[in-house]
Design a protein around this motif. Structure first.
Motif, PDB file in Angstrom:
ATOM      1  N   GLY A 137      17.203  10.238  11.651  1.00 38.55           N
ATOM      2  CA  GLY A 137      17.383  10.165  10.200  1.00 38.55           C
ATOM      3  C   GLY A 137      16.088   9.770   9.494  1.00 38.55           C
ATOM      4  O   GLY A 137      15.741  10.349   8.453  1.00 38.55           O
ATOM      5  N   LEU A 138      15.373   8.808  10.048  1.00 35.40           N
ATOM      6  CA  LEU A 138      14.097   8.392   9.446  1.00 35.40           C
ATOM      7  C   LEU A 138      13.109   9.550   9.445  1.00 35.40           C
ATOM      8  O   LEU A 138      12.442   9.825   8.442  1.00 35.40           O
ATOM      9  N   MET A 139      13.035  10.247  10.577  1.00 30.55           N
ATOM     10  CA  MET A 139      12.086  11.365  10.692  1.00 30.55           C
ATOM     11  C   MET A 139      12.444  12.492   9.718  1.00 30.55           C
ATOM     12  O   MET A 139      11.561  13.079   9.091  1.00 30.55           O
ATOM     13  N   GLU A 140      13.737  12.789   9.610  1.00 35.01           N
ATOM     14  CA  GLU A 140      14.138  13.868   8.690  1.00 35.01           C
ATOM     15  C   GLU A 140      13.780  13.509   7.246  1.00 35.01           C
ATOM     16  O   GLU A 140      13.331  14.362   6.469  1.00 35.01           O
ATOM     17  N   ALA A 141      13.936  12.230   6.893  1.00 33.28           N
ATOM     18  CA  ALA A 141      13.573  11.798   5.533  1.00 33.28           C
ATOM     19  C   ALA A 141      12.063  11.946   5.312  1.00 33.28           C
ATOM     20  O   ALA A 141      11.615  12.379   4.248  1.00 33.28           O
ATOM     21  N   LEU A 142      11.280  11.604   6.328  1.00 33.05           N
ATOM     22  CA  LEU A 142       9.818  11.714   6.184  1.00 33.05           C
ATOM     23  C   LEU A 142       9.381  13.180   6.085  1.00 33.05           C
ATOM     24  O   LEU A 142       8.472  13.514   5.306  1.00 33.05           O
ATOM     25  N   ARG A 183       0.842  -1.221   0.000  1.00 33.44           N
ATOM     26  CA  ARG A 183       0.000   0.000   0.000  1.00 33.44           C
ATOM     27  C   ARG A 183       0.866   1.255   0.000  1.00 33.44           C
ATOM     28  O   ARG A 183       0.602   2.221  -0.712  1.00 33.44           O
ATOM     29  N   LEU A 184       1.915   1.240   0.833  1.00 30.47           N
ATOM     30  CA  LEU A 184       2.790   2.417   0.914  1.00 30.47           C
ATOM     31  C   LEU A 184       3.490   2.644  -0.421  1.00 30.47           C
ATOM     32  O   LEU A 184       3.565   3.775  -0.908  1.00 30.47           O
ATOM     33  N   ALA A 185       3.985   1.561  -1.018  1.00 33.80           N
ATOM     34  CA  ALA A 185       4.706   1.691  -2.288  1.00 33.80           C
ATOM     35  C   ALA A 185       3.773   2.228  -3.371  1.00 33.80           C
ATOM     36  O   ALA A 185       4.157   3.102  -4.157  1.00 33.80           O
ATOM     37  N   ALA A 222       9.907   3.718   9.039  1.00 34.16           N
ATOM     38  CA  ALA A 222       8.933   4.740   9.442  1.00 34.16           C
ATOM     39  C   ALA A 222       8.118   5.135   8.222  1.00 34.16           C
ATOM     40  O   ALA A 222       8.601   5.028   7.096  1.00 34.16           O
ATOM     41  N   TYR A 223       6.901   5.595   8.443  1.00 34.94           N
ATOM     42  CA  TYR A 223       6.115   6.034   7.279  1.00 34.94           C
ATOM     43  C   TYR A 223       5.030   7.023   7.677  1.00 34.94           C
ATOM     44  O   TYR A 223       4.644   7.107   8.843  1.00 34.94           O
ATOM     45  N   TRP A 224       4.582   7.776   6.665  1.00 39.14           N
ATOM     46  CA  TRP A 224       3.383   8.600   6.850  1.00 39.14           C
ATOM     47  C   TRP A 224       2.375   8.265   5.759  1.00 39.14           C
ATOM     48  O   TRP A 224       2.720   7.731   4.711  1.00 39.14           O
ATOM     49  N   THR A 225       1.120   8.578   6.041  1.00 41.81           N
ATOM     50  CA  THR A 225       0.081   8.499   5.005  1.00 41.81           C
ATOM     51  C   THR A 225      -0.677   9.826   5.006  1.00 41.81           C
ATOM     52  O   THR A 225      -0.788  10.510   6.032  1.00 41.81           O
ATOM     53  N   ARG A 226      -1.160  10.174   3.817  1.00 43.25           N
ATOM     54  CA  ARG A 226      -1.939  11.407   3.693  1.00 43.25           C
ATOM     55  C   ARG A 226      -3.355  11.169   4.215  1.00 43.25           C
ATOM     56  O   ARG A 226      -3.919  10.071   4.035  1.00 43.25           O
ATOM     57  N   TYR A 227      -3.907  12.170   4.848  1.00 45.20           N
ATOM     58  CA  TYR A 227      -5.287  12.055   5.320  1.00 45.20           C
ATOM     59  C   TYR A 227      -6.237  11.871   4.131  1.00 45.20           C
ATOM     60  O   TYR A 227      -6.091  12.555   3.115  1.00 45.20           O
ATOM     61  N   SER A 250       1.598   8.550   0.383  1.00 48.05           N
ATOM     62  CA  SER A 250       2.349   7.921   1.472  1.00 48.05           C
ATOM     63  C   SER A 250       3.836   8.104   1.214  1.00 48.05           C
ATOM     64  O   SER A 250       4.249   8.413   0.089  1.00 48.05           O
ATOM     65  N   ALA A 251       4.601   7.931   2.292  1.00 48.77           N
ATOM     66  CA  ALA A 251       6.065   7.918   2.143  1.00 48.77           C
ATOM     67  C   ALA A 251       6.617   7.006   3.214  1.00 48.77           C
ATOM     68  O   ALA A 251       6.093   6.955   4.334  1.00 48.77           O
ATOM     69  N   ALA A 252       7.655   6.263   2.861  1.00 45.97           N
ATOM     70  CA  ALA A 252       8.280   5.366   3.834  1.00 45.97           C
ATOM     71  C   ALA A 252       9.774   5.619   3.833  1.00 45.97           C
ATOM     72  O   ALA A 252      10.348   5.998   2.803  1.00 45.97           O
TER      73      ALA A 252
END
Ligand SMILES: CC(C)(COP(=O)(O)OP(=O)(O)OC[C@H]1O[C@@H](n2cnc3c(N)ncnc32)[C@H](O)[C@@H]1OP(=O)(O)O)[C@@H](O)C(=O)NCCC(=O)NCCS
Length: 155
Positions: A90-95, A32-34, A57-62, A42-44
């Motif tokens: 590092g993960l957070m900065e990328a997100l 799903r993220l990909a 780590a990942y985010w999804t758009r509302y 989304s971004a991972a």
């Protein structure tokens, strides 16, 4: 990825699972993220040491139409053996960079009130607390607060 998350959940990490997630659940999540990455849905971010995944780590758009400019960071997970060495940052900065790249206005996230490491990480990156739901997280009979954080990328 499944074994990383399983180790963390077994150790009591506050990731939203009570028991380790099945590999089918994680492969579905990764698919799903990909699928949503290019469109900014989304971004991972993944951290690796040699062939081993040490962080994810990942985010999804509302999806709510009136919340579309915003994304929610749903999971940040660093292998217990790799914690405290800048992997989470590092993960957070990328997100955050990916969110900016897609024109995101506000990043939200929530965490369990007893998660001092996560509070330290998010506050050091400019996230501010906008709310608290007392005794919202249920782990068996135990209850924990949920803390709500956001960072406004327009500021
Ligand atoms: C929270 C978590 C992602 C942090 O990742 P990490 O790689 O250990 O963190 P980093 O080494 O990148 O540290 C970045 C910052 O976080 C804060 N931090 C990290 N560990 C901390 C701790 N034990 N106590 C307080 N602050 C801490 C510090 O501000 C640190 O910056 P500094 O090193 O300049 O002081 C990691 O501990 C983890 O995966 N925990 C289990 C899963 C989890 O709780 N995820 C978050 C769910 S909301």
């Amino acid at each position: 990825m499944t074994s990383l998350l399983g180790r963390l959940v077994d150790a009591g990490a506050a990731l939203g699972w009570v028991t380790p997630p099945a590999s089918t659940e994680i492969s579905g999540l990764v698919r799903r993220l990909a699928a949503g990455t290019e469109a900014g849905e989304s971004a991972a971010a993944i951290a690796r040491r040699d062939d081993e995944i040490t962080g994810f780590a990942y985010w999804t758009r509302y999806t709510r139409p009136t919340f579309r400019p915003h994304v929610d960071i749903e999971k940040v997970a660093v292998d217990p053996g790799a914690q405290g060495r800048g992997v989470g940052r590092g993960l957070m900065e990328a997100l955050i960079q990916a969110a900016r790249g897609h024109g995101t206005e506000v990043i939200t996230l929530d965490l369990r009130g007893d998660n001092g490491a996560a509070i330290g990480l998010y506050e050091s990156l400019g996230f501010t607390r906008y709310g608290r739901l007392p005794d919202f997280v249920a782990v068996g009979q135990k209850r924990f607060d949920t803390l709500l954080y956001s960072r406004d990328l327009r500021l």
